[in-house]
Design a protein around this motif. Structure first.
Motif, PDB file in Angstrom:
ATOM      1  N   ASN A 269       0.138  -1.433   0.667  1.00 43.24           N
ATOM      2  CA  ASN A 269       0.044   0.069  -0.024  1.00 43.24           C
ATOM      3  C   ASN A 269       0.490   1.293   0.129  1.00 43.24           C
ATOM      4  O   ASN A 269       0.254   2.789  -0.121  1.00 43.24           O
ATOM      5  CB  ASN A 269      -0.983  -0.015   1.048  1.00 43.24           C
ATOM      6  CG  ASN A 269      -1.947  -0.576   0.981  1.00 43.24           C
ATOM      7  OD1 ASN A 269      -2.475  -1.256  -0.100  1.00 43.24           O
ATOM      8  ND2 ASN A 269      -2.338  -1.827   2.439  1.00 43.24           N
ATOM      9  N   GLY A 270       2.240   0.917   0.044  1.00 49.76           N
ATOM     10  CA  GLY A 270       3.409   2.848   0.090  1.00 49.76           C
ATOM     11  C   GLY A 270       3.609   2.973   1.256  1.00 49.76           C
ATOM     12  O   GLY A 270       3.701   3.688   1.251  1.00 49.76           O
ATOM     13  N   LEU A 271       2.761   2.678   2.444  1.00 49.83           N
ATOM     14  CA  LEU A 271       2.576   3.017   3.780  1.00 49.83           C
ATOM     15  C   LEU A 271       4.700   2.626   3.705  1.00 49.83           C
ATOM     16  O   LEU A 271       5.399   2.713   3.684  1.00 49.83           O
ATOM     17  CB  LEU A 271       1.920   2.203   4.535  1.00 49.83           C
ATOM     18  CG  LEU A 271       0.525   2.482   5.005  1.00 49.83           C
ATOM     19  CD1 LEU A 271      -0.149   1.160   5.684  1.00 49.83           C
ATOM     20  CD2 LEU A 271      -0.022   3.439   4.266  1.00 49.83           C
ATOM     21  N   LYS A 272       4.686   4.373   4.436  1.00 48.30           N
ATOM     22  CA  LYS A 272       6.375   4.624   5.552  1.00 48.30           C
ATOM     23  C   LYS A 272       6.532   3.509   6.226  1.00 48.30           C
ATOM     24  O   LYS A 272       5.646   3.064   7.186  1.00 48.30           O
ATOM     25  CB  LYS A 272       6.281   6.070   5.092  1.00 48.30           C
ATOM     26  CG  LYS A 272       6.535   6.856   4.328  1.00 48.30           C
ATOM     27  CD  LYS A 272       6.251   8.431   4.947  1.00 48.30           C
ATOM     28  CE  LYS A 272       6.583   9.757   4.076  1.00 48.30           C
ATOM     29  NZ  LYS A 272       6.387  11.108   4.066  1.00 48.30           N
ATOM     30  N   ASP A 273       7.659   3.567   6.560  1.00 48.19           N
ATOM     31  CA  ASP A 273       8.043   3.056   7.536  1.00 48.19           C
ATOM     32  C   ASP A 273       8.109   2.953   9.097  1.00 48.19           C
ATOM     33  O   ASP A 273       7.680   1.884   9.333  1.00 48.19           O
ATOM     34  CB  ASP A 273       9.839   2.231   7.736  1.00 48.19           C
ATOM     35  CG  ASP A 273      10.514   1.740   6.376  1.00 48.19           C
ATOM     36  OD1 ASP A 273       9.285   1.859   5.129  1.00 48.19           O
ATOM     37  OD2 ASP A 273      11.351   1.714   6.387  1.00 48.19           O
ATOM     38  N   GLN A 274       7.619   4.078   9.313  1.00 51.45           N
ATOM     39  CA  GLN A 274       6.806   4.154  11.028  1.00 51.45           C
ATOM     40  C   GLN A 274       6.328   4.102  10.760  1.00 51.45           C
ATOM     41  O   GLN A 274       5.110   3.205  11.830  1.00 51.45           O
ATOM     42  CB  GLN A 274       7.538   5.334  10.705  1.00 51.45           C
ATOM     43  CG  GLN A 274       9.543   5.924  11.145  1.00 51.45           C
ATOM     44  CD  GLN A 274       9.445   7.632  11.546  1.00 51.45           C
ATOM     45  OE1 GLN A 274       8.071   8.411  11.187  1.00 51.45           O
ATOM     46  NE2 GLN A 274      10.335   7.831  11.649  1.00 51.45           N
ATOM     47  N   VAL A 275       4.923   4.139   9.947  1.00 49.16           N
ATOM     48  CA  VAL A 275       3.153   4.190   9.680  1.00 49.16           C
ATOM     49  C   VAL A 275       3.238   2.834  10.366  1.00 49.16           C
ATOM     50  O   VAL A 275       2.296   1.767  10.627  1.00 49.16           O
ATOM     51  CB  VAL A 275       2.781   4.395   8.581  1.00 49.16           C
ATOM     52  CG1 VAL A 275       1.159   5.045   8.877  1.00 49.16           C
ATOM     53  CG2 VAL A 275       3.104   6.414   8.467  1.00 49.16           C
ATOM     54  N   ILE A 276       4.261   1.670   9.223  1.00 48.60           N
ATOM     55  CA  ILE A 276       3.889   0.369   9.295  1.00 48.60           C
ATOM     56  C   ILE A 276       3.906  -0.116  10.903  1.00 48.60           C
ATOM     57  O   ILE A 276       2.822  -1.350  11.451  1.00 48.60           O
ATOM     58  CB  ILE A 276       4.528  -0.292   8.232  1.00 48.60           C
ATOM     59  CG1 ILE A 276       4.001  -0.053   6.814  1.00 48.60           C
ATOM     60  CG2 ILE A 276       4.323  -1.202   8.746  1.00 48.60           C
ATOM     61  CD1 ILE A 276       5.415  -0.398   5.584  1.00 48.60           C
ATOM     62  N   ALA A 277       5.430   0.257  11.286  1.00 41.55           N
ATOM     63  CA  ALA A 277       5.455   0.181  12.423  1.00 41.55           C
ATOM     64  C   ALA A 277       4.573   0.125  13.561  1.00 41.55           C
ATOM     65  O   ALA A 277       4.477  -0.437  14.678  1.00 41.55           O
ATOM     66  CB  ALA A 277       7.314  -0.269  13.298  1.00 41.55           C
TER      67      ALA A 277
END
Length: 320
Positions: A269-277
């Protein structure tokens, strides 16, 4: 034999025929305490007393005295084992349904639970299965001490550790110590509980992770225990064996974990690393480790290649 009794016995071995006054002078015990200790030793058959007005004490030869004590203790142990076997036969033959109520027993109180845990591990004869995850309320040394006697009895131990143990202070080192001791260790993202199972006939589950020493459930043969054993074997197949450097043998795994599937979906979905974490409720360090694990599992050198390989696998599974 207490430490004070042993000291008096050693004194008599060095000075046979001593009086109670001689024992006081040699041991620095009080006269009352020395007479009490001599009486205890005499009652145990370790010393003899002369009939003189001022009694003289002679130590019984150690090979005779202790041989008799060992034989007496062995006789007591055999009687206890016989009693345990007789009592164990009573419950199944009772013919009532009340025995089913004892398939799960609540253990409360720190001292009681610690005593049960010691008896639990000591009774293992063949294997022990463990679900292991933070937080840890005891030092790892206490865990190692309980496992020493099992290793001496050739009891097989298999443990599934949650990957968060690698972030816990001393966790990686403890895994290596267990491996060096001959135990089998595997890592899995999302071990749900702490639990131990011995010989598939008894299980122990703490009620609370943050106060695991205060209360727990003792599981006896039942559908619940069978389910716990089956769940262990399922996770064991999904978990990754640990190498000598705490690395994962990715190719030995038989299936992809649900956590990594979720990670693939969030990356897609193209989410950033911090958002995924944040979505996965993990630290950035754990997130990076899962990315590395994902790339190794998909045999990819980059995230783009991992995404491509994941998409190709999904296409093959769907048959398109």
């Amino acid at each position: 034999m207490t430490a004070d009794e042993l000291k008096v016995y050693e004194t008599l071995l060095e000075r046979p025929g001593s009086s109670s006054a001689d024992v006081v002078a040699a041991s620095n015990f009080s006269a009352v305490h020395s007479r009490q200790l001599l009486g205890e030793l005499e009652a145990k058959g370790l010393v003899t007393r002369s009939p003189e007005r001022i009694a003289r004490y002679q130590p019984v030869a150690p090979e005779l005295a202790f041989g008799a004590l060992v034989a007496l203790r062995q006789s007591g142990l055999q009687a206890a084992l016989g009693l345990a076997e007789r009592l164990a036969k009573i419950r199944p033959s009772s013919g009532s349904d009340k025995g089913d109520e004892l398939s799960v027993e609540l253990i409360t109180g720190r001292e009681t639970l610690m005593r049960v845990i010691g008896q639990f591990y000591e009774s293992a004869k063949h294997e022990i299965l463990e679900f292991d995850r933070p937080p840890y309320v005891n030092p790892f040394e206490s865990h190692n001490a309980m496992h020493v006697s099992m290793r001496d009895r050739n009891v097989i131990c298999r443990t599934i550790c949650d990957t968060t143990k690698l972030d816990w202070p001393g966790g990686p080192q403890h895994i290596q110590e267990c491996l060096a001791a001959g135990e089998e260790q595997r890592l899995y993202d999302g071990v749900p509980i702490k639990a131990a199972i011995i010989d598939r006939r008894m299980g122990l589950v703490p009620l609370h992770l943050k106060s695991a020493n205060d209360s727990g459930l003792l599981l006896r043969p039942s559908l619940l225990l069978d389910t716990l054993c089956a769940h262990f074997e399922m996770l064991w197949q999904l978990a990754a064996p640990v190498g000598s450097d705490n690395s994962l043998d990715i190719h030995a795994r038989n299936a992809e974990s649900a956590e990594l599937e979720q990670l693939i979906a969030l990356l897609a979905n193209g989410l950033k690393d911090q958002v995924i974490a944040s979505r996965l409720k993990i630290s950035e360090r754990t997130f990076e480790r899962r990315i590395s694990l994902l790339q190794k599992r998909l045999k990819a050198n980059t995230r783009f290649q991992a995404g491509w390989n994941a998409a190709m696998r999904a296409t093959r599974r769907s048959g398109n």
